[in-house]
Design an enzyme around this catalytic site. Structure first.
Site, PDB file in Angstrom:
ATOM      1  N   SER A  49       1.411  -1.506  -0.058  1.00 27.59           N
ATOM      2  CA  SER A  49      -0.091  -0.105  -0.026  1.00 27.59           C
ATOM      3  C   SER A  49       0.824   1.772  -0.334  1.00 27.59           C
ATOM      4  O   SER A  49       0.346   2.631  -0.348  1.00 27.59           O
ATOM      5  CB  SER A  49      -1.595   0.175   1.061  1.00 27.59           C
ATOM      6  OG  SER A  49      -0.255  -0.258   2.709  1.00 27.59           O
ATOM      7  N   THR A  50       2.323   1.338   0.221  1.00 30.71           N
ATOM      8  CA  THR A  50       3.293   2.585   0.404  1.00 30.71           C
ATOM      9  C   THR A  50       4.667   2.739   0.183  1.00 30.71           C
ATOM     10  O   THR A  50       4.922   1.039  -0.235  1.00 30.71           O
ATOM     11  CB  THR A  50       2.884   2.652   1.915  1.00 30.71           C
ATOM     12  OG1 THR A  50       3.234   1.701   2.867  1.00 30.71           O
ATOM     13  CG2 THR A  50       1.234   3.556   1.936  1.00 30.71           C
ATOM     14  N   PHE A  73      -1.773  -3.580   5.903  1.00 32.07           N
ATOM     15  CA  PHE A  73      -2.279  -3.078   6.873  1.00 32.07           C
ATOM     16  C   PHE A  73      -3.068  -1.859   7.213  1.00 32.07           C
ATOM     17  O   PHE A  73      -2.007  -0.765   7.424  1.00 32.07           O
ATOM     18  CB  PHE A  73      -2.009  -3.615   8.670  1.00 32.07           C
ATOM     19  CG  PHE A  73      -2.167  -4.121   9.105  1.00 32.07           C
ATOM     20  CD1 PHE A  73      -3.479  -3.647   9.414  1.00 32.07           C
ATOM     21  CD2 PHE A  73      -1.574  -3.849  10.880  1.00 32.07           C
ATOM     22  CE1 PHE A  73      -4.304  -4.668  10.517  1.00 32.07           C
ATOM     23  CE2 PHE A  73      -2.038  -4.672  12.139  1.00 32.07           C
ATOM     24  CZ  PHE A  73      -3.512  -5.253  12.076  1.00 32.07           C
ATOM     25  N   ASP A 110      -3.804  -8.595   8.735  1.00 34.38           N
ATOM     26  CA  ASP A 110      -2.417  -8.479   9.332  1.00 34.38           C
ATOM     27  C   ASP A 110      -1.651  -9.051   9.019  1.00 34.38           C
ATOM     28  O   ASP A 110      -1.595 -10.899   8.936  1.00 34.38           O
ATOM     29  CB  ASP A 110      -2.228  -8.646  11.111  1.00 34.38           C
ATOM     30  CG  ASP A 110      -1.283  -9.122  11.873  1.00 34.38           C
ATOM     31  OD1 ASP A 110       0.136  -9.331  11.171  1.00 34.38           O
ATOM     32  OD2 ASP A 110      -1.032  -9.590  13.244  1.00 34.38           O
ATOM     33  N   LEU A 138       6.882  -5.927   3.514  1.00 33.93           N
ATOM     34  CA  LEU A 138       6.843  -5.488   5.263  1.00 33.93           C
ATOM     35  C   LEU A 138       7.751  -4.496   5.810  1.00 33.93           C
ATOM     36  O   LEU A 138       8.194  -4.433   5.979  1.00 33.93           O
ATOM     37  CB  LEU A 138       5.807  -6.929   6.484  1.00 33.93           C
ATOM     38  CG  LEU A 138       5.647  -7.177   5.739  1.00 33.93           C
ATOM     39  CD1 LEU A 138       4.801  -8.400   6.726  1.00 33.93           C
ATOM     40  CD2 LEU A 138       3.578  -6.222   5.347  1.00 33.93           C
ATOM     41  N   ALA A 139       7.316  -3.343   6.706  1.00 35.72           N
ATOM     42  CA  ALA A 139       7.745  -2.288   7.247  1.00 35.72           C
ATOM     43  C   ALA A 139       6.523  -2.085   8.389  1.00 35.72           C
ATOM     44  O   ALA A 139       5.946  -2.029   8.376  1.00 35.72           O
ATOM     45  CB  ALA A 139       8.202  -1.601   6.753  1.00 35.72           C
ATOM     46  N   TYR A 234      22.043   1.543  11.687  1.00 38.11           N
ATOM     47  CA  TYR A 234      21.294   0.501  10.275  1.00 38.11           C
ATOM     48  C   TYR A 234      22.211  -0.667  10.416  1.00 38.11           C
ATOM     49  O   TYR A 234      21.822  -1.630  10.958  1.00 38.11           O
ATOM     50  CB  TYR A 234      21.200   1.558   9.594  1.00 38.11           C
ATOM     51  CG  TYR A 234      20.059   0.732   8.224  1.00 38.11           C
ATOM     52  CD1 TYR A 234      18.749   1.054   8.630  1.00 38.11           C
ATOM     53  CD2 TYR A 234      20.005  -0.692   7.706  1.00 38.11           C
ATOM     54  CE1 TYR A 234      17.804   0.769   8.021  1.00 38.11           C
ATOM     55  CE2 TYR A 234      19.417  -1.261   6.980  1.00 38.11           C
ATOM     56  CZ  TYR A 234      17.715  -0.556   7.613  1.00 38.11           C
ATOM     57  OH  TYR A 234      16.676  -1.815   6.589  1.00 38.11           O
ATOM     58  N   LYS A 243      17.965  -7.734   9.329  1.00 37.34           N
ATOM     59  CA  LYS A 243      18.436  -7.905   7.870  1.00 37.34           C
ATOM     60  C   LYS A 243      19.097  -8.531   7.064  1.00 37.34           C
ATOM     61  O   LYS A 243      19.198  -9.677   6.319  1.00 37.34           O
ATOM     62  CB  LYS A 243      19.119  -6.457   7.296  1.00 37.34           C
ATOM     63  CG  LYS A 243      17.834  -5.894   7.159  1.00 37.34           C
ATOM     64  CD  LYS A 243      16.705  -5.668   6.372  1.00 37.34           C
ATOM     65  CE  LYS A 243      15.622  -4.200   6.438  1.00 37.34           C
ATOM     66  NZ  LYS A 243      14.574  -4.866   5.148  1.00 37.34           N
ATOM     67  N   THR A 274      10.624   7.534   2.917  1.00 38.33           N
ATOM     68  CA  THR A 274       8.597   6.089   3.321  1.00 38.33           C
ATOM     69  C   THR A 274       8.477   6.290   5.139  1.00 38.33           C
ATOM     70  O   THR A 274       9.279   7.155   5.129  1.00 38.33           O
ATOM     71  CB  THR A 274       8.704   5.010   3.076  1.00 38.33           C
ATOM     72  OG1 THR A 274      10.038   4.301   4.311  1.00 38.33           O
ATOM     73  CG2 THR A 274       9.887   5.155   2.189  1.00 38.33           C
TER      74      THR A 274
HETATM   75  P1  NAD Z   1       6.314   1.436   4.178  1.00 40.10           P
HETATM   76  O1  NAD Z   1       6.529   2.096   5.640  1.00 40.10           O
HETATM   77  O2  NAD Z   1       6.211   2.485   3.126  1.00 40.10           O
HETATM   78  O3  NAD Z   1       5.507   0.179   4.056  1.00 40.10           O
HETATM   79  C1  NAD Z   1       5.087  -1.039   4.461  1.00 40.10           C
HETATM   80  C2  NAD Z   1       4.292  -1.807   3.741  1.00 40.10           C
HETATM   81  O4  NAD Z   1       4.278  -2.409   5.105  1.00 40.10           O
HETATM   82  C3  NAD Z   1       3.063  -0.656   3.710  1.00 40.10           C
HETATM   83  O5  NAD Z   1       2.041  -1.079   2.728  1.00 40.10           O
HETATM   84  C4  NAD Z   1       1.516  -1.860   4.900  1.00 40.10           C
HETATM   85  O6  NAD Z   1       0.472  -1.657   5.353  1.00 40.10           O
HETATM   86  C5  NAD Z   1       2.396  -3.039   5.244  1.00 40.10           C
HETATM   87  N1  NAD Z   1       2.430  -3.632   6.185  1.00 40.10           N
HETATM   88  C6  NAD Z   1       2.732  -3.064   8.003  1.00 40.10           C
HETATM   89  N2  NAD Z   1       2.516  -3.911   9.393  1.00 40.10           N
HETATM   90  C7  NAD Z   1       1.955  -5.075   8.551  1.00 40.10           C
HETATM   91  C8  NAD Z   1       1.000  -6.023   8.766  1.00 40.10           C
HETATM   92  N3  NAD Z   1       1.455  -6.190  10.164  1.00 40.10           N
HETATM   93  N4  NAD Z   1       0.253  -6.797   8.093  1.00 40.10           N
HETATM   94  C9  NAD Z   1       0.278  -6.498   6.297  1.00 40.10           C
HETATM   95  N5  NAD Z   1       0.765  -5.353   6.373  1.00 40.10           N
HETATM   96  C10 NAD Z   1       1.502  -4.555   7.272  1.00 40.10           C
HETATM   97  O7  NAD Z   1       7.927   0.652   3.853  1.00 40.10           O
HETATM   98  P2  NAD Z   1       8.344   0.875   3.021  1.00 40.10           P
HETATM   99  O8  NAD Z   1       9.955   1.577   3.585  1.00 40.10           O
HETATM  100  O9  NAD Z   1       8.398   0.649   2.010  1.00 40.10           O
HETATM  101  O10 NAD Z   1      10.130  -0.865   3.459  1.00 40.10           O
HETATM  102  C11 NAD Z   1       9.367  -1.778   2.831  1.00 40.10           C
HETATM  103  C12 NAD Z   1      10.623  -2.779   2.724  1.00 40.10           C
HETATM  104  O11 NAD Z   1      11.836  -1.803   2.335  1.00 40.10           O
HETATM  105  C13 NAD Z   1      11.170  -3.021   4.465  1.00 40.10           C
HETATM  106  O12 NAD Z   1      11.904  -4.310   4.855  1.00 40.10           O
HETATM  107  C14 NAD Z   1      12.787  -2.038   4.083  1.00 40.10           C
HETATM  108  O13 NAD Z   1      13.018  -2.155   5.207  1.00 40.10           O
HETATM  109  C15 NAD Z   1      13.140  -1.902   2.609  1.00 40.10           C
HETATM  110  N6  NAD Z   1      13.079  -0.692   2.476  1.00 40.10           N
HETATM  111  C16 NAD Z   1      13.288   0.562   2.166  1.00 40.10           C
HETATM  112  C17 NAD Z   1      13.720   1.054   2.040  1.00 40.10           C
HETATM  113  C18 NAD Z   1      13.764   2.563   2.702  1.00 40.10           C
HETATM  114  O14 NAD Z   1      14.468   4.163   2.449  1.00 40.10           O
HETATM  115  N7  NAD Z   1      12.286   3.195   2.902  1.00 40.10           N
HETATM  116  C19 NAD Z   1      15.429   1.037   1.540  1.00 40.10           C
HETATM  117  C20 NAD Z   1      15.590  -0.081   1.705  1.00 40.10           C
HETATM  118  C21 NAD Z   1      14.941  -1.031   1.358  1.00 40.10           C
END
Ligand code: NAD
Length: 389
Positions: A49-50, A73, A110, A138-139, A234, A243, A274
């Site tokens: 979703s995001t 979620f 969830d 998921l995050a 990190y 990780k 994000t």
């Molecule tokens: P985000 O917060 O934008 O997205 C998280 C997603 O997880 C959302 O769709 C949310 O609804 C969903 N979610 C959270 N808890 C949930 C649950 N219990 N059940 C169902 N859905 C759930 O996060 P993001 O930054 O896009 O992160 C996604 C992945 O990318 C993570 O593993 C993060 O570590 C990795 N990542 C992020 C970055 C960064 O700079 N943002 C860089 C490298 C890797």
């Protein structure tokens, strides 16, 4: 009602439905300007979703005509409280996908639970038969273990020794020092349980045992490495241990899927704004400095550019997926370039509250933060009454 941003700490408690839809639309438009990819045809995106998950869903649908099933979620609007941004994003995505003749359905619940896994399998069976790509994005700050009921909370702590460095409050622009005590074994256990590989493994095993993974199905989860500047908090911190665990899980899942010609990847993505990355101390300051340099060097990328590259240049290349020595896909290649990092490190040493605006792209950070919640998008009239439902 007129919807305005309401900022509390590193989150915004309101979201604008029209702005979120515009944000999704702009990502779709970006994908439409890129060459089509011979990519996934039926994709399950967990965390859709995001951030990265939404972007990969858009890239798969509009770049490869994939049917997409999204799991996330999010909260719908109640009375005068707006829905969460991810809710509006997903409504907008589904509408655009269906208008383009693409299958798009979502499951809101969830993802760590057995019930949502079962519901996902039922939906795949009924609508798609099987999926050929599973993205795990998921995050989350918390996870309730589906077997034991234990509730785990992830923490962002250094390990071994206390951490002290600069950080920024990106709303006020005040650069200050943050000091964090090192985490202990229990902090590591908790963080690994939430952000490590166990739940990804549960998903892949459950989907496979239910017969809903296609022959040769691929799966990918996302990781981050980052520079020396963020290493203590990190990659060498509690989240880094999670990780590490995720990356070990990728190897195990690759072995597990090998018999059916499948593969599990970890993709190391670049730092982007994000909801999750805004919550990590030090990272917003690093991202602000990084964005400035990468924009100046014409190397800037957000989630959508990264996710298009993941599909087009990495996972679905006809001559094989390029990986590093540890088997990881590297989408952080531009961020980690020595010329980029040298400039960021130089500015890091001198950045303070007074010179923040000239040394960093703090304005760009703020505007991307607000855009995540649907605010500040060109062409959206924020003075018009909107129904939050
Ligand atoms: P985000 O917060 O934008 O997205 C998280 C997603 O997880 C959302 O769709 C949310 O609804 C969903 N979610 C959270 N808890 C949930 C649950 N219990 N059940 C169902 N859905 C759930 O996060 P993001 O930054 O896009 O992160 C996604 C992945 O990318 C993570 O593993 C993060 O570590 C990795 N990542 C992020 C970055 C960064 O700079 N943002 C860089 C490298 C890797």
């Amino acid at each position: 009602m007129i919807i305005q941003p309401k900022i509390r700490g590193f989150i915004c408690t309101t979201a604008h439905p029209v702005g979120c839809a515009k944000n999704v639309q702009e990502q779709i438009e970006y994908i439409k300007t890129q060459p089509q990819v011979e990519g996934p045809k039926k994709a399950l995106i967990i965390g859709a979703s995001t951030g990265y998950g939404l972007a990969v869903r858009i890239a798969a649908a509009f770049g490869s005509h994939a049917a997409t099933l999204g799991v996330f979620f999010e909260k719908p609007a109640i009375d005068n409280r707006t829905a969460t941004a991810g809710w509006y994003n997903s409504v907008a995505f589904e509408k655009e996908a269906r208008a383009a003749g693409l299958y798009a359905r979502s499951i809101n619940g969830d993802a760590f639970s057995d019930a949502v896994k079962a519901q996902t399998i039922e939906t795949i069976r009924k609508d798609l038969g099987q999926v050929d790509l599973v993205v795990y994005s998921l995050a989350s700050p918390r996870r309730t273990h589906p077997k034991t009921g234990e509730v785990f909370s992830s923490v962002l702590k250094p390990l071994g020794k206390p951490f002290r460095d600069k950080t920024v409050n990106f709303h006020t622009g005040i650069v200050s020092e943050v000091a964090l005590d090192p985490g202990n074994d229990e902090d590591i256990r908790q963080t690994v349980a939430v952000m490590g590989g166990e739940d990804w493994e549960m998903w892949i095993h459950t989907l496979n045992e239910a017969g809903v993974l296609a022959q040769g199905a691929q799966t990918v989860a996302f990781s981050y490495i980052g520079p020396e500047l963020t290493k203590a908090i990190y990659r060498d911190g509690t989240i880094g241990r999670a990780k590490d665990d995720l990356e070990v899980t990728a190897h195990q899942l690759s072995d597990y899927l090998a018999g059916s010609g499948g593969h599990a990847y970890v993709s190391v993505n670049k730092a982007v704004v994000t909801q999750s990355s805004s919550a990590i101390p030090v990272v917003p300051l690093y991202i602000s400095l990084l964005f400035r340099i990468m924009k100046e060097m014409n190397l800037h990328e957000g989630c959508i550019e990264q996710m298009y590259r993941l599909l087009a240049e990495k996972m679905y290349r006809t001559d094989g997926t390029p990986v590093d020595g540890e088997g990881r896909i590297r989408l952080d290649d531009l961020e980690m370039r020595a010329d980029v990092q040298d400039k960021v490190a130089m500015n890091w040493r001198s950045v303070d509250t007074d010179n923040l605006a000239s040394l960093s792209d703090i304005e760009g950070y703020r505007s991307e933060f607000l855009r995540m919640f649907g605010f500040g998008l060109v062409g959206v009239d924020y003075e018009v009454d909107v129904d939050p439902r």
